[in-house]
Design a protein around this motif. Structure first.
Motif, PDB file in Angstrom:
ATOM      1  N   THR A  55      35.411  33.081  48.635  1.00 46.00           N
ATOM      2  CA  THR A  55      36.574  33.281  47.962  1.00 46.00           C
ATOM      3  C   THR A  55      37.710  33.316  48.675  1.00 46.00           C
ATOM      4  O   THR A  55      38.657  32.613  48.415  1.00 46.00           O
ATOM      5  CB  THR A  55      36.578  34.665  47.290  1.00 46.00           C
ATOM      6  OG1 THR A  55      35.245  34.907  46.599  1.00 46.00           O
ATOM      7  CG2 THR A  55      37.541  35.164  46.473  1.00 46.00           C
ATOM      8  N   LEU A  56      37.735  33.778  50.104  1.00 46.75           N
ATOM      9  CA  LEU A  56      39.106  33.472  50.833  1.00 46.75           C
ATOM     10  C   LEU A  56      39.281  32.292  51.187  1.00 46.75           C
ATOM     11  O   LEU A  56      40.377  31.780  51.672  1.00 46.75           O
ATOM     12  CB  LEU A  56      38.927  34.501  51.906  1.00 46.75           C
ATOM     13  CG  LEU A  56      39.060  36.066  51.697  1.00 46.75           C
ATOM     14  CD1 LEU A  56      38.773  36.791  52.956  1.00 46.75           C
ATOM     15  CD2 LEU A  56      40.278  36.493  51.214  1.00 46.75           C
ATOM     16  N   SER A  57      38.119  31.405  51.429  1.00 41.86           N
ATOM     17  CA  SER A  57      38.214  30.041  51.815  1.00 41.86           C
ATOM     18  C   SER A  57      39.032  29.003  50.719  1.00 41.86           C
ATOM     19  O   SER A  57      39.777  28.302  50.942  1.00 41.86           O
ATOM     20  CB  SER A  57      37.060  29.314  52.077  1.00 41.86           C
ATOM     21  OG  SER A  57      35.904  29.303  50.951  1.00 41.86           O
ATOM     22  N   GLY A  65      38.498  39.870  55.974  1.00 44.57           N
ATOM     23  CA  GLY A  65      39.869  39.355  56.034  1.00 44.57           C
ATOM     24  C   GLY A  65      40.552  39.545  54.681  1.00 44.57           C
ATOM     25  O   GLY A  65      41.628  38.823  54.671  1.00 44.57           O
ATOM     26  N   VAL A  66      39.934  40.276  53.848  1.00 42.21           N
ATOM     27  CA  VAL A  66      40.785  40.453  52.534  1.00 42.21           C
ATOM     28  C   VAL A  66      42.101  41.271  52.914  1.00 42.21           C
ATOM     29  O   VAL A  66      41.909  42.177  53.493  1.00 42.21           O
ATOM     30  CB  VAL A  66      39.841  41.245  51.556  1.00 42.21           C
ATOM     31  CG1 VAL A  66      40.594  41.604  50.224  1.00 42.21           C
ATOM     32  CG2 VAL A  66      38.605  40.469  51.356  1.00 42.21           C
ATOM     33  N   GLN A  67      43.268  40.918  52.267  1.00 46.27           N
ATOM     34  CA  GLN A  67      44.295  41.658  52.530  1.00 46.27           C
ATOM     35  C   GLN A  67      44.962  42.185  51.342  1.00 46.27           C
ATOM     36  O   GLN A  67      45.914  43.056  51.200  1.00 46.27           O
ATOM     37  CB  GLN A  67      45.474  40.632  53.182  1.00 46.27           C
ATOM     38  CG  GLN A  67      44.914  40.385  54.433  1.00 46.27           C
ATOM     39  CD  GLN A  67      46.071  39.930  55.212  1.00 46.27           C
ATOM     40  OE1 GLN A  67      47.216  39.765  55.064  1.00 46.27           O
ATOM     41  NE2 GLN A  67      45.915  39.315  56.451  1.00 46.27           N
ATOM     42  N   ASP A 115      41.059  30.700  48.165  1.00 47.14           N
ATOM     43  CA  ASP A 115      42.601  31.257  48.095  1.00 47.14           C
ATOM     44  C   ASP A 115      42.601  32.414  49.120  1.00 47.14           C
ATOM     45  O   ASP A 115      42.185  33.515  48.761  1.00 47.14           O
ATOM     46  CB  ASP A 115      42.578  31.707  46.839  1.00 47.14           C
ATOM     47  CG  ASP A 115      44.014  32.273  46.385  1.00 47.14           C
ATOM     48  OD1 ASP A 115      44.988  32.151  47.287  1.00 47.14           O
ATOM     49  OD2 ASP A 115      44.207  32.980  45.354  1.00 47.14           O
ATOM     50  N   PRO A 116      43.355  32.294  50.314  1.00 47.95           N
ATOM     51  CA  PRO A 116      43.638  33.323  51.455  1.00 47.95           C
ATOM     52  C   PRO A 116      44.331  34.681  50.485  1.00 47.95           C
ATOM     53  O   PRO A 116      44.225  35.470  51.131  1.00 47.95           O
ATOM     54  CB  PRO A 116      44.617  32.848  52.219  1.00 47.95           C
ATOM     55  CG  PRO A 116      44.362  31.385  52.066  1.00 47.95           C
ATOM     56  CD  PRO A 116      43.892  31.068  50.657  1.00 47.95           C
ATOM     57  N   ALA A 147      43.765  35.787  47.679  1.00 53.55           N
ATOM     58  CA  ALA A 147      42.645  36.333  46.456  1.00 53.55           C
ATOM     59  C   ALA A 147      42.678  37.992  46.392  1.00 53.55           C
ATOM     60  O   ALA A 147      42.883  38.673  47.537  1.00 53.55           O
ATOM     61  CB  ALA A 147      41.211  36.069  46.818  1.00 53.55           C
ATOM     62  N   GLN A 148      42.652  38.516  45.402  1.00 55.53           N
ATOM     63  CA  GLN A 148      42.751  39.797  45.116  1.00 55.53           C
ATOM     64  C   GLN A 148      41.295  40.330  44.913  1.00 55.53           C
ATOM     65  O   GLN A 148      40.405  39.886  44.113  1.00 55.53           O
ATOM     66  CB  GLN A 148      43.509  40.172  44.012  1.00 55.53           C
ATOM     67  CG  GLN A 148      43.807  41.473  43.639  1.00 55.53           C
ATOM     68  CD  GLN A 148      44.535  41.994  42.378  1.00 55.53           C
ATOM     69  OE1 GLN A 148      44.568  41.162  41.539  1.00 55.53           O
ATOM     70  NE2 GLN A 148      45.077  43.144  42.537  1.00 55.53           N
ATOM     71  N   LEU A 166      32.542  36.965  49.995  1.00 55.66           N
ATOM     72  CA  LEU A 166      34.063  37.159  50.249  1.00 55.66           C
ATOM     73  C   LEU A 166      34.664  36.077  51.183  1.00 55.66           C
ATOM     74  O   LEU A 166      35.863  35.570  50.763  1.00 55.66           O
ATOM     75  CB  LEU A 166      34.282  38.438  51.176  1.00 55.66           C
ATOM     76  CG  LEU A 166      33.987  39.776  50.153  1.00 55.66           C
ATOM     77  CD1 LEU A 166      33.995  41.043  51.017  1.00 55.66           C
ATOM     78  CD2 LEU A 166      35.069  39.994  49.447  1.00 55.66           C
ATOM     79  N   GLN A 167      33.678  35.491  52.132  1.00 64.04           N
ATOM     80  CA  GLN A 167      34.285  34.455  52.859  1.00 64.04           C
ATOM     81  C   GLN A 167      34.650  33.187  52.013  1.00 64.04           C
ATOM     82  O   GLN A 167      35.634  32.314  52.433  1.00 64.04           O
ATOM     83  CB  GLN A 167      33.404  34.039  54.032  1.00 64.04           C
ATOM     84  CG  GLN A 167      33.139  34.985  55.111  1.00 64.04           C
ATOM     85  CD  GLN A 167      34.335  35.089  55.931  1.00 64.04           C
ATOM     86  OE1 GLN A 167      35.115  34.124  55.971  1.00 64.04           O
ATOM     87  NE2 GLN A 167      34.753  36.251  56.663  1.00 64.04           N
TER      88      GLN A 167
END
Length: 136
Positions: free
Chosen positions: A90-92, A123-125, A94-95, A97-98, A87-88
């Motif tokens: 992937t978020l780095s 931090g997934v939104q 693309d913030p 990311a779905q 998850l970290q």
């Protein structure tokens, strides 16, 4: 001699049979209809100007929750540490990311809550839960 005829009986139109038929039809259509929440199916995502200008596709990450409650990604079982690391990463990249979570029908609810909690703490939104049902 004046003959008196009996007055014709006035026709009584009753709405009760029609109401009964309408109720039967209403119950029939309610029972046989299926409703889909199309918002929970991640088929299309509205594109914003930022992603169009970059030309890069939006990142989607699908985590399946198996029947025993263990999360898996692309067929590999994930430990909590491995899931946090993915998850970290992937978020780095693309913030926005779905994350799509696909729980099995027999998976415990606590497993879904655990995955959602780990994703939120990472931090997934943009998170969706997708529930698939087999057609008879």
């Amino acid at each position: 001699m004046i003959l008196s005829r009996r007055p014709r009986p006035t026709a009584l139109i009753s709405l009760v049979p029609m109401i009964d038929v309408m109720m039967i039809l209403l119950v029939f259509f309610m029972v046989t209809s299926t409703y889909l929440n199309l918002d929970m199916i991640p088929a299309l995502r509205p594109s914003d100007g930022a992603s169009q200008s970059n030309g890069s596709p939006d990142l989607r990450l699908m985590i399946r929750i198996q029947a025993d409650g263990t999360p898996s990604l692309r067929g590999e079982t994930l430990s909590p540490q491995a899931m946090a690391q993915i998850l970290q990463q992937t978020l780095s990249e693309d913030p926005a990311a779905q994350l799509v979570i696909l729980p099995s029908g027999s998976a415990p609810t606590q497993a879904l809550i655990t995955v959602m909690d780990q994703a939120a703490s990472a931090g997934v939104q943009n998170m969706r839960v997708l529930r698939l049902e087999a057609r008879p």
